[in-house]
Design a protein around this motif. Structure first.
Motif, PDB file in Angstrom:
ATOM      1  N   VAL A  39       0.851  -1.190   0.000  1.00  0.00           N
ATOM      2  CA  VAL A  39       0.000   0.000   0.000  1.00  0.00           C
ATOM      3  C   VAL A  39       0.890   1.244   0.000  1.00  0.00           C
ATOM      4  CG1 VAL A  39      -1.802   1.283   1.212  1.00  0.00           C
ATOM      5  CG2 VAL A  39      -1.820  -1.224   1.233  1.00  0.00           C
ATOM      6  N   LYS A  40       0.582   2.178  -0.900  1.00  0.00           N
ATOM      7  CA  LYS A  40       1.289   3.454  -0.944  1.00  0.00           C
ATOM      8  C   LYS A  40       0.321   4.580  -0.621  1.00  0.00           C
ATOM      9  CE  LYS A  40       4.660   1.948  -4.421  1.00  0.00           C
ATOM     10  NZ  LYS A  40       5.264   2.224  -5.745  1.00  0.00           N
ATOM     11  N   ILE A  41       0.786   5.522   0.189  1.00  0.00           N
ATOM     12  CA  ILE A  41      -0.039   6.673   0.545  1.00  0.00           C
ATOM     13  C   ILE A  41       0.695   7.927   0.100  1.00  0.00           C
ATOM     14  CG2 ILE A  41      -1.202   7.927   2.393  1.00  0.00           C
ATOM     15  CD1 ILE A  41      -1.227   5.340   4.017  1.00  0.00           C
ATOM     16  N   THR A  42       0.045   8.710  -0.751  1.00  0.00           N
ATOM     17  CA  THR A  42       0.648   9.940  -1.282  1.00  0.00           C
ATOM     18  C   THR A  42      -0.154  11.138  -0.809  1.00  0.00           C
ATOM     19  OG1 THR A  42       1.473   8.800  -3.246  1.00  0.00           O
ATOM     20  CG2 THR A  42       1.308  11.190  -3.371  1.00  0.00           C
ATOM     21  N   LEU A  43       0.507  12.053  -0.125  1.00  0.00           N
ATOM     22  CA  LEU A  43      -0.117  13.276   0.381  1.00  0.00           C
ATOM     23  C   LEU A  43       0.445  14.471  -0.374  1.00  0.00           C
ATOM     24  CD1 LEU A  43      -0.919  14.340   3.979  1.00  0.00           C
ATOM     25  CD2 LEU A  43       0.510  15.837   2.585  1.00  0.00           C
ATOM     26  N   THR A  44      -0.444  15.309  -0.882  1.00  0.00           N
ATOM     27  CA  THR A  44      -0.035  16.520  -1.598  1.00  0.00           C
ATOM     28  C   THR A  44      -0.699  17.729  -0.958  1.00  0.00           C
ATOM     29  OG1 THR A  44       0.210  15.311  -3.673  1.00  0.00           O
ATOM     30  CG2 THR A  44       0.028  17.709  -3.820  1.00  0.00           C
ATOM     31  N   GLN A  45       0.132  18.706  -0.594  1.00  0.00           N
ATOM     32  CA  GLN A  45      -0.343  20.002  -0.087  1.00  0.00           C
ATOM     33  C   GLN A  45       0.410  21.079  -0.846  1.00  0.00           C
ATOM     34  OE1 GLN A  45       0.074  20.555   4.172  1.00  0.00           O
ATOM     35  NE2 GLN A  45      -2.062  20.038   4.542  1.00  0.00           N
ATOM     36  N   GLY A  46      -0.329  21.856  -1.641  1.00  0.00           N
ATOM     37  CA  GLY A  46       0.335  22.872  -2.447  1.00  0.00           C
ATOM     38  C   GLY A  46       1.315  22.225  -3.412  1.00  0.00           C
ATOM     39  N   ALA A  47       2.576  22.680  -3.367  1.00  0.00           N
ATOM     40  CA  ALA A  47       3.600  22.163  -4.286  1.00  0.00           C
ATOM     41  C   ALA A  47       4.365  20.989  -3.687  1.00  0.00           C
ATOM     42  CB  ALA A  47       4.576  23.275  -4.662  1.00  0.00           C
ATOM     43  N   LYS A  48       4.044  20.600  -2.457  1.00  0.00           N
ATOM     44  CA  LYS A  48       4.792  19.547  -1.774  1.00  0.00           C
ATOM     45  C   LYS A  48       4.038  18.224  -1.813  1.00  0.00           C
ATOM     46  CE  LYS A  48       7.091  18.412   2.608  1.00  0.00           C
ATOM     47  NZ  LYS A  48       7.367  18.846   3.999  1.00  0.00           N
ATOM     48  N   THR A  49       4.748  17.163  -2.245  1.00  0.00           N
ATOM     49  CA  THR A  49       4.171  15.824  -2.293  1.00  0.00           C
ATOM     50  C   THR A  49       5.049  14.854  -1.520  1.00  0.00           C
ATOM     51  OG1 THR A  49       3.108  16.194  -4.444  1.00  0.00           O
ATOM     52  CG2 THR A  49       3.487  13.918  -3.803  1.00  0.00           C
ATOM     53  N   GLN A  50       4.422  14.033  -0.694  1.00  0.00           N
ATOM     54  CA  GLN A  50       5.126  13.004   0.067  1.00  0.00           C
ATOM     55  C   GLN A  50       4.466  11.658  -0.207  1.00  0.00           C
ATOM     56  OE1 GLN A  50       5.746  14.197   4.367  1.00  0.00           O
ATOM     57  NE2 GLN A  50       4.344  15.860   3.781  1.00  0.00           N
ATOM     58  N   THR A  51       5.295  10.610  -0.367  1.00  0.00           N
ATOM     59  CA  THR A  51       4.773   9.266  -0.574  1.00  0.00           C
ATOM     60  C   THR A  51       5.450   8.295   0.381  1.00  0.00           C
ATOM     61  OG1 THR A  51       4.314   9.657  -2.921  1.00  0.00           O
ATOM     62  CG2 THR A  51       4.460   7.369  -2.209  1.00  0.00           C
ATOM     63  N   LYS A  52       4.654   7.485   1.056  1.00  0.00           N
ATOM     64  CA  LYS A  52       5.189   6.463   1.949  1.00  0.00           C
ATOM     65  C   LYS A  52       4.519   5.123   1.643  1.00  0.00           C
ATOM     66  CE  LYS A  52       6.432   9.728   5.588  1.00  0.00           C
ATOM     67  NZ  LYS A  52       6.441  10.024   7.050  1.00  0.00           N
ATOM     68  N   SER A  53       5.267   4.038   1.896  1.00  0.00           N
ATOM     69  CA  SER A  53       4.795   2.697   1.540  1.00  0.00           C
ATOM     70  C   SER A  53       4.742   1.781   2.748  1.00  0.00           C
ATOM     71  CB  SER A  53       5.705   2.072   0.482  1.00  0.00           C
ATOM     72  OG  SER A  53       5.742   2.850  -0.694  1.00  0.00           O
ATOM     73  N   SER A  54       3.832   0.837   2.701  1.00  0.00           N
ATOM     74  CA  SER A  54       3.755  -0.214   3.712  1.00  0.00           C
ATOM     75  C   SER A  54       4.766  -1.313   3.363  1.00  0.00           C
ATOM     76  CB  SER A  54       2.354  -0.814   3.724  1.00  0.00           C
ATOM     77  OG  SER A  54       2.154  -1.594   2.547  1.00  0.00           O
ATOM     78  N   ARG A  55       4.856  -2.302   4.216  1.00  0.00           N
ATOM     79  CA  ARG A  55       5.631  -3.484   3.876  1.00  0.00           C
ATOM     80  C   ARG A  55       4.839  -4.312   2.853  1.00  0.00           C
ATOM     81  NH1 ARG A  55       2.861  -4.820   8.530  1.00  0.00           N
ATOM     82  NH2 ARG A  55       2.116  -6.988   8.742  1.00  0.00           N
ATOM     83  N   ILE A  56       5.506  -5.248   2.209  1.00  0.00           N
ATOM     84  CA  ILE A  56       4.858  -6.124   1.230  1.00  0.00           C
ATOM     85  C   ILE A  56       4.430  -7.418   1.920  1.00  0.00           C
ATOM     86  CG2 ILE A  56       5.177  -7.480  -0.880  1.00  0.00           C
ATOM     87  CD1 ILE A  56       7.191  -5.355  -1.791  1.00  0.00           C
ATOM     88  N   ILE A  57       3.176  -7.785   1.742  1.00  0.00           N
ATOM     89  CA  ILE A  57       2.666  -9.060   2.253  1.00  0.00           C
ATOM     90  C   ILE A  57       2.363  -9.935   1.040  1.00  0.00           C
ATOM     91  CG2 ILE A  57       0.874 -10.204   3.601  1.00  0.00           C
ATOM     92  CD1 ILE A  57       0.598  -7.698   5.255  1.00  0.00           C
TER      93      ILE A  57
ATOM     94  N   GLU B 185      -0.476  -0.898  10.606  1.00  0.00           N
ATOM     95  CA  GLU B 185       0.670   0.006  10.539  1.00  0.00           C
ATOM     96  C   GLU B 185       0.202   1.454  10.613  1.00  0.00           C
ATOM     97  OE1 GLU B 185       3.189  -0.537   7.159  1.00  0.00           O
ATOM     98  OE2 GLU B 185       3.379  -2.708   7.454  1.00  0.00           O
ATOM     99  N   ALA B 186       1.011   2.297  11.270  1.00  0.00           N
ATOM    100  CA  ALA B 186       0.735   3.732  11.322  1.00  0.00           C
ATOM    101  C   ALA B 186       1.668   4.450  10.356  1.00  0.00           C
ATOM    102  CB  ALA B 186       0.929   4.258  12.736  1.00  0.00           C
ATOM    103  N   VAL B 187       1.101   5.239   9.458  1.00  0.00           N
ATOM    104  CA  VAL B 187       1.876   6.000   8.479  1.00  0.00           C
ATOM    105  C   VAL B 187       1.704   7.482   8.807  1.00  0.00           C
ATOM    106  CG1 VAL B 187       2.245   6.483   6.034  1.00  0.00           C
ATOM    107  CG2 VAL B 187       1.463   4.206   6.760  1.00  0.00           C
ATOM    108  N   MET B 188       2.808   8.173   9.093  1.00  0.00           N
ATOM    109  CA  MET B 188       2.738   9.552   9.573  1.00  0.00           C
ATOM    110  C   MET B 188       3.319  10.538   8.566  1.00  0.00           C
ATOM    111  SD  MET B 188       3.844   8.996  13.551  1.00  0.00           S
ATOM    112  CE  MET B 188       3.024   7.760  14.571  1.00  0.00           C
ATOM    113  N   PHE B 189       2.672  11.703   8.466  1.00  0.00           N
ATOM    114  CA  PHE B 189       3.129  12.791   7.595  1.00  0.00           C
ATOM    115  C   PHE B 189       3.171  14.088   8.405  1.00  0.00           C
ATOM    116  CE2 PHE B 189       1.007   9.783   4.787  1.00  0.00           C
ATOM    117  CZ  PHE B 189       1.869   9.680   3.704  1.00  0.00           C
ATOM    118  N   LEU B 190       4.227  14.868   8.215  1.00  0.00           N
ATOM    119  CA  LEU B 190       4.247  16.234   8.713  1.00  0.00           C
ATOM    120  C   LEU B 190       3.614  17.120   7.651  1.00  0.00           C
ATOM    121  CD1 LEU B 190       7.822  16.447  10.290  1.00  0.00           C
ATOM    122  CD2 LEU B 190       5.630  16.118  11.459  1.00  0.00           C
TER     123      LEU B 190
END
Length: 279
Positions: A156-174, A184-189
């Motif tokens: 699972v990939k989670i992509t957060l976009t605010q304005g011009a900034k984009t962050q992507t984080k991934s889970s482990r593979i099952i 799993e907890a996925v955190m973004f500033l």
């Protein structure tokens, strides 16, 4: 119709010997049954097989489509054929069809998209003072199996976009499952002001790592913030943004990612090329 396939199944299951089978049909054409080729071994089969469909009218050339299905013969349960992919070509897109000359056309065989792509279970919380968004990834279930490779290797990939900034984080593979439990907890500033949250886009996409080599490994997506469509997505994000510091749960049906429209390439033989329209 004569078919030649190149690199059938691509890099999927490279150790598997493909017994290629071609099925051709024109749905809705009166009296026309699905036709099947002989079976050929290998990933680059050339069938040299003619398929005949009689009594096709000019009106039907404008409305009917040819469906070409690539299969691995007898590879499924109880010897059933496994569908590798399918191409559909509207007859009207082949403008030279009414010249009664042989036509060559090139079409990509694409994997079939299941009607149901599964569900994803999440919760989310926004902490204003810490300027932090936490998405708790619970599980993904009811995922479809894919033709040759069976149950997916889920990421699972989670992509957060605010304005011009984009962050992507991934889970482990099952691996090798249609029901992946994460917890799993996925955190973004990120910005937590009302205006910043109103301009936030979050894409939660589920992938099959076995299909990464194909360049198209996305099974389905869910959305929070801008782009949210389903009521469950809208309600989860509204609860988080209206009540900062409180956790809100959401169970979302996965949706197919947006794709580009199909491209058809047709080419008449030199002795059968249609005249170009005059300006």
């Amino acid at each position: 119709m004569v078919f030649f396939w190149k690199t059938l199944a691509g890099e999927l299951k490279p150790e598997m010997e493909i017994h290629a089978l071609c099925k051709v049909s024109i749905p809705g054409l009166k009296g026309a049954k699905e036709q099947t080729s002989e079976t050929m071994r290998g990933r680059n089969p050339m069938f040299n097989h003619e398929f005949f469909f009689d009594n096709v009218t000019h009106e039907e050339l404008d409305t009917k489509i040819v469906i070409i299905t690539a299969c691995h013969a007898g590879g499924g349960i109880k010897g059933k054929d496994i569908v590798i992919g399918e191409a559909s070509v509207p007859l009207r897109d082949i403008r030279e069809m009414n010249t009664k000359k042989e036509i060559k056309f090139i079409e990509e065989i694409k994997a079939l998209v299941p009607k149901k792509l599964g569900k994803i279970y999440t919760s989310s919380i926004i902490e204003k003072d810490s300027k932090r968004l936490t998405i708790n990834l619970k599980k993904v279930d009811a995922l479809p199996k894919c033709g040759l490779i069976g149950a997916p290797d889920v990421c699972v990939k989670i992509t957060l976009t605010q304005g011009a900034k984009t962050q992507t984080k991934s889970s482990r593979i099952i691996k090798n499952t249609c029901c992946a439990v994460y917890n799993e907890a996925v955190m973004f500033l990120c910005g937590t002001s009302k205006n910043e949250l109103a301009q936030t886009t979050i894409v939660i996409s589920v992938h099959d790592a076995q299909r990464t080599c194909t360049g198209d490994d996305t099974i389905g997506c869910a959305y929070l913030g801008i782009g949210a469509v389903d009521k469950s997505e809208i309600d989860q994000w509204k609860g988080c943004t209206d009540h900062l510091g409180k956790e809100y749960k959401g169970n979302h049906t996965l949706k197919a990612p947006q794709t580009a429209p199909p491209v058809h390439v047709a080419e008449a033989n030199e002795d059968g090329a249609a005249d170009e329209d005059e300006d």
